[in-house]
Scaffold this motif. Structure first.
Motif, PDB file in Angstrom:
ATOM      1  N   TYR A   1       0.829  -1.209   0.000  1.00  0.00           N
ATOM      2  CA  TYR A   1       0.000   0.000   0.000  1.00  0.00           C
ATOM      3  C   TYR A   1       0.865   1.262   0.000  1.00  0.00           C
ATOM      4  O   TYR A   1       0.505   2.267  -0.605  1.00  0.00           O
ATOM      5  CB  TYR A   1      -0.960   0.028   1.194  1.00  0.00           C
TER       6      TYR A   1
ATOM      7  N   SER B   1       0.612   6.939  -6.476  1.00  0.00           N
ATOM      8  CA  SER B   1      -0.468   7.928  -6.541  1.00  0.00           C
ATOM      9  C   SER B   1       0.089   9.339  -6.443  1.00  0.00           C
ATOM     10  O   SER B   1      -0.376  10.248  -7.129  1.00  0.00           O
ATOM     11  CB  SER B   1      -1.485   7.696  -5.421  1.00  0.00           C
TER      12      SER B   1
ATOM     13  N   VAL C   1      -3.781   3.690   3.946  1.00  0.00           N
ATOM     14  CA  VAL C   1      -4.971   3.587   3.093  1.00  0.00           C
ATOM     15  C   VAL C   1      -5.720   4.919   3.053  1.00  0.00           C
ATOM     16  O   VAL C   1      -6.184   5.344   1.983  1.00  0.00           O
ATOM     17  CB  VAL C   1      -5.876   2.429   3.562  1.00  0.00           C
ATOM     18  N   ASN C   2      -5.818   5.601   4.177  1.00  0.00           N
ATOM     19  CA  ASN C   2      -6.484   6.917   4.199  1.00  0.00           C
ATOM     20  C   ASN C   2      -5.731   7.940   3.339  1.00  0.00           C
ATOM     21  O   ASN C   2      -6.358   8.750   2.643  1.00  0.00           O
ATOM     22  CB  ASN C   2      -6.644   7.434   5.624  1.00  0.00           C
TER      23      ASN C   2
ATOM     24  N   ARG D   1      -6.511   7.210  -0.259  1.00  0.00           N
ATOM     25  CA  ARG D   1      -7.860   7.713  -0.596  1.00  0.00           C
ATOM     26  C   ARG D   1      -7.836   9.214  -0.852  1.00  0.00           C
ATOM     27  O   ARG D   1      -8.446   9.705  -1.803  1.00  0.00           O
ATOM     28  CB  ARG D   1      -8.842   7.419   0.543  1.00  0.00           C
ATOM     29  N   MET D   2      -7.133   9.941  -0.020  1.00  0.00           N
ATOM     30  CA  MET D   2      -7.073  11.397  -0.149  1.00  0.00           C
ATOM     31  C   MET D   2      -6.402  11.796  -1.470  1.00  0.00           C
ATOM     32  O   MET D   2      -6.932  12.616  -2.229  1.00  0.00           O
ATOM     33  CB  MET D   2      -6.305  12.010   1.029  1.00  0.00           C
TER      34      MET D   2
ATOM     35  N   ASN E   1      -5.916   9.934  -4.167  1.00  0.00           N
ATOM     36  CA  ASN E   1      -6.706   9.476  -5.305  1.00  0.00           C
ATOM     37  C   ASN E   1      -7.917  10.374  -5.531  1.00  0.00           C
ATOM     38  O   ASN E   1      -8.324  10.594  -6.672  1.00  0.00           O
ATOM     39  CB  ASN E   1      -7.139   8.027  -5.125  1.00  0.00           C
ATOM     40  N   GLY E   2      -8.477  10.924  -4.472  1.00  0.00           N
ATOM     41  CA  GLY E   2      -9.571  11.881  -4.604  1.00  0.00           C
ATOM     42  C   GLY E   2      -9.105  13.148  -5.307  1.00  0.00           C
ATOM     43  O   GLY E   2      -9.792  13.676  -6.190  1.00  0.00           O
TER      44      GLY E   2
END
Length: 171
Positions: A19, A26, A110-111, A114-115, A117-118
Motif C-alpha cells: 500500500y 499515486s 490507506v487513508n 484515498r485522499m 486518489n480523490g
C-alpha cells in the motif's frame, strides 16, 4: 494460535508495504496528470496494477489466516475484525501492541491513498472538462455562419465568420 498471529502480522506488514508503494505511485501521478502526460500516466497505471495484484493475493492470504484464527478462538469470521482481535489479545501484550501498530499504519496509509486518489480524480475531471470545452469551441467555430456574398452566377462565395484565428491563452 501464536503462529497464526505471527503469520497475520507478517501478511499485514507486507500488505502495508505494498500500500505504501501504491501511495508513492499515486503521489507520482499527480504532477503527471497536471502536465497531461498520457504516456507517463499509462506507465504509472501499469505499475499500480501490478501492486494491486500483489495486494489482492495478500488479501486472500489474510482472509485465510483470519478464518483460521476465527476457527481456533471459536468466533464468527465475519465479525472478527482487526480491532476485535486486538482486544482479544490483551493477555499477550507484545502481540497486541504489534498488531495495533500494524493496524494503525495500514489504516493511515490507506487513508492517505484515498485522499490523494480523490485529488487525482478531481484533476482528471477538470482536465476532461477543459478538453470538452476546447472541443465544443472548435466545433462551434466550424459551425459559424457564412457571410451572404454571392458571385455573378448566384453561387454563395461568402466566408465563414469566426475562423480568422484561434484563441491563444499564452498571448
Amino acid at each position: 494460535m501464536a503462529s497464526l498471529i505471527e503469520e497475520l502480522l507478517d501478511v499485514l506488514e507486507k500488505e502495508n508495504s505494498e500500500y505504501e508503494i501504491l501511495l508513492e505511485l499515486s503521489e507520482r501521478k499527480t504532477p503527471v496528470i497536471i502536465r497531461g502526460d498520457i504516456v507517463e500516466l499509462q506507465k504509472i497505471t501499469d505499475e499500480e496494477q501490478n501492486v494491486v495484484n500483489k495486494i489482492s493475493r495478500l488479501e486472500q492470504k489474510r482472509e485465510t489466516v483470519t478464518s483460521d484464527i476465527a476457527n481456533v478462538i471459536n468466533k464468527d469470521v465475519e465479525t472478527l475484525k482487526l480491532s476485535v482481535l486486538i482486544q482479544l489479545l490483551e493477555k499477550q501484550p507484545k502481540e497486541q501492541e504489534r498488531l495495533a501498530v500494524v493496524h494503525d499504519r495500514l489504516q493511515t496509509t490507506v487513508n492517505n491513498i484515498r485522499m490523494i486518489n480523490g485529488q487525482n480524480a478531481e484533476l482528471i475531471k477538470q482536465s476532461l472538462e477543459m478538453v470538452t470545452f476546447d472541443l465544443n469551441l472548435v466545433q462551434a467555430m466550424k459551425r459559424a455562419p457564412e457571410t451572404a456574398n454571392y458571385n455573378k452566377g448566384a453561387i454563395n462565395a461568402g466566408d465563414t465568420l469566426g475562423t480568422a484565428g484561434s484563441f491563444d491563452a499564452k498571448q
